[in-house]
Write an enzyme that holds these catalytic residues in place. Structure first.
Site, short mmCIF file in Angstrom:
data_model
loop_
_atom_site.label_atom_id
_atom_site.label_comp_id
_atom_site.label_asym_id
_atom_site.label_seq_id
_atom_site.Cartn_x
_atom_site.Cartn_y
_atom_site.Cartn_z
N SER A 1 16.76 -16.42 -53.01
CA SER A 1 16.25 -16.61 -51.64
C SER A 1 17.07 -17.57 -50.82
O SER A 1 16.73 -17.87 -49.67
CB SER A 1 14.81 -17.15 -51.68
OG SER A 1 13.99 -16.26 -52.35
N THR B 1 17.77 -21.04 -46.31
CA THR B 1 17.26 -19.77 -46.84
C THR B 1 18.24 -18.62 -46.60
O THR B 1 19.09 -18.70 -45.70
CB THR B 1 15.93 -19.41 -46.15
OG1 THR B 1 15.34 -18.28 -46.79
CG2 THR B 1 16.10 -19.07 -44.67
N ARG C 1 17.91 -10.26 -38.14
CA ARG C 1 16.62 -10.97 -38.13
C ARG C 1 16.81 -12.43 -38.54
O ARG C 1 17.50 -12.75 -39.51
CB ARG C 1 15.66 -10.26 -39.10
CG ARG C 1 14.28 -10.91 -39.21
CD ARG C 1 14.19 -11.88 -40.36
NE ARG C 1 12.84 -12.40 -40.57
CZ ARG C 1 12.54 -13.42 -41.36
NH1 ARG C 1 13.50 -14.03 -42.03
NH2 ARG C 1 11.32 -13.83 -41.50
N THR D 1 7.46 -22.43 -45.85
CA THR D 1 8.08 -21.33 -46.59
C THR D 1 7.13 -20.13 -46.54
O THR D 1 5.92 -20.30 -46.41
CB THR D 1 8.41 -21.73 -48.05
OG1 THR D 1 8.97 -20.61 -48.72
CG2 THR D 1 7.20 -22.22 -48.80
N GLY D 2 7.70 -18.94 -46.63
CA GLY D 2 6.90 -17.73 -46.54
C GLY D 2 7.37 -16.86 -45.39
O GLY D 2 8.51 -16.98 -44.94
N THR E 1 12.58 -20.12 -50.63
CA THR E 1 13.29 -20.96 -49.68
C THR E 1 13.04 -22.43 -49.97
O THR E 1 11.90 -22.81 -50.26
CB THR E 1 12.75 -20.65 -48.26
OG1 THR E 1 13.18 -19.34 -47.94
CG2 THR E 1 13.23 -21.63 -47.22
C1 SD4 Z 1 12.05 -16.67 -43.62
N1 SD4 Z 1 10.65 -18.49 -44.31
O1 SD4 Z 1 13.21 -16.31 -43.42
C2 SD4 Z 1 11.78 -17.69 -44.71
C3 SD4 Z 1 11.59 -16.97 -45.99
C4 SD4 Z 1 11.10 -17.79 -47.10
O2 SD4 Z 1 11.11 -18.11 -49.33
O3 SD4 Z 1 10.45 -18.81 -46.99
N2 SD4 Z 1 11.43 -17.38 -48.27
O4 SD4 Z 1 11.10 -16.19 -43.02
#
Ligand code: SD4
Length: 325
Positions: free
Chosen positions: A81, A201, A211, A234-235, A183
């Protein structure tokens, strides 16, 4: 005692107290109040914390600590990630996002960067060497080259294989995929009481080309206010951007909430905006640290963990509380 004697006594006394006052002032300047350093990072980033801790435990700067910490998963091909080995977008291209911020609200960020293993260090130089906060794509890459960073291939054989496997069905379900987030958001308080943070990330695996999520966006994936505290996320990044998540948490702390209360309130706000139906599918987590070294964490679903390093808890992984169990 006549008028002149008492005047002389008064002058002597006030000279004496001025001298004491100045000495106290000099002493206070020479001995900064020693704060217990602490570093927290999202997920099981024990090696990242160890790198940051090396700096913090030697009375180093929190800004150096978070940068060095973030560079660890960036260089690790097994971390899919972040950085080298990060899963690509749906065109098979690895694109990276990162940002960094210090206690004085200096910040730097890069997004949609290709071919450089350490976007967090490029972000730091955007902060230190340009009049800007954010550089993206080709411009960020040009800047990185001008600063001596080397371009390299970041798509590992394993990540390429995973992408080819994904292509067979080309199903994009980031909302259902709590396991695919790793991330690193990393926050540190150093022994001088200064806070810093960084976030890096490769974004959502198999995202649309171009994106960009929350991670490089100051206020969404990361925010630091040296007087108050710091937060990171994160997420699914679209959700954090929607509520300016990290900034929201710092503002809640400014208004008296503990880091834990602030993270919980931000997650609840996000859920109330999306509605319970949609929110159940969301994987979103926040981590916060205040100026006193207190930590908070909260997530939508129950998969989030974070790593803490302080004199009392060295590189300890802790399971976060969550809204859904
Ligand atoms: C994103 N927040 O690009 C990041 C992805 C993430 O662990 O947290 N991945 O949206």
């Amino acid at each position: 005692m006549n008028k002149f004697d008492s005047r002389r006594k008064f002058l002597k006394l006030s000279t004496f107290s001025t001298a004491i006052f100045s000495l106290t002032k000099i002493f206070a300047q020479k001995t900064p109040s020693l704060v217990k350093p602490i570093v927290v990072s999202t997920w099981r980033n024990t090696d990242a914390n160890a790198a940051a801790w090396n700096i913090l435990s030697a009375a180093g700067r929190s800004l150096d600590a978070v940068e060095q910490g973030a560079r660890v998963p960036e260089a690790n091909p097994k971390d899919t990630s972040v950085g080298y080995g990060g899963l690509p977008d749906r065109e098979g291209v690895v694109t990276l996002d990162a940002c960094i911020m210090d206690e004085k609200s200096n910040c730097g960020s890069v997004a949609f960067v290709q071919g450089f293993k350490h976007p967090v260090s490029i972000a730091r130089l955007v902060m230190e060497k340009t009049p800007h906060v954010m550089l993206v794509g080709k411009g960020a890459e040009q800047f990185a080259l001008s600063q001596g960073f080397k371009k390299e291939n970041l798509l590992t054989k394993e990540s390429e294989k995973a992408w080819k496997e994904w292509l067979k069905k080309s199903e994009y379900k980031p909302y259902h995929n709590p396991g695919q987030h790793d991330t690193i958001g990393i926050l540190a308080l150093d022994s001088n009481g200064n806070l810093s943070g960084a976030c890096t990330t490769s974004g959502m695996a198999y995202k649309m080309h171009g994106r960009v999520g929350d991670s490089p966006i100051i206020g969404a994936g990361l925010y630091v206010d040296g007087e108050v505290g710091a937060a990171t996320a994160t997420g699914v990044g679209e959700e954090m951007i929607r509520i300016a998540g990290s900034h929201t948490i710092v503002e809640l702390m400014r208004n008296g909430r503990s880091p834990q209360e602030a993270c919980e309130e931000a997650i609840k706000r996000l859920i109330s905006k999306r509605g319970e139906e949609k929110a159940k599918e969301l994987s979103v987590a926040f981590l916060a640290l205040n100026k006193n070294g207190e930590v908070g964490a909260y997530s939508t679903n129950n998969v989030f963990e974070y790593t803490i390093s302080s004199p009392d808890q060295l590189h300890q992984v802790i399971k976060s509380k969550s809204y859904y169990n």
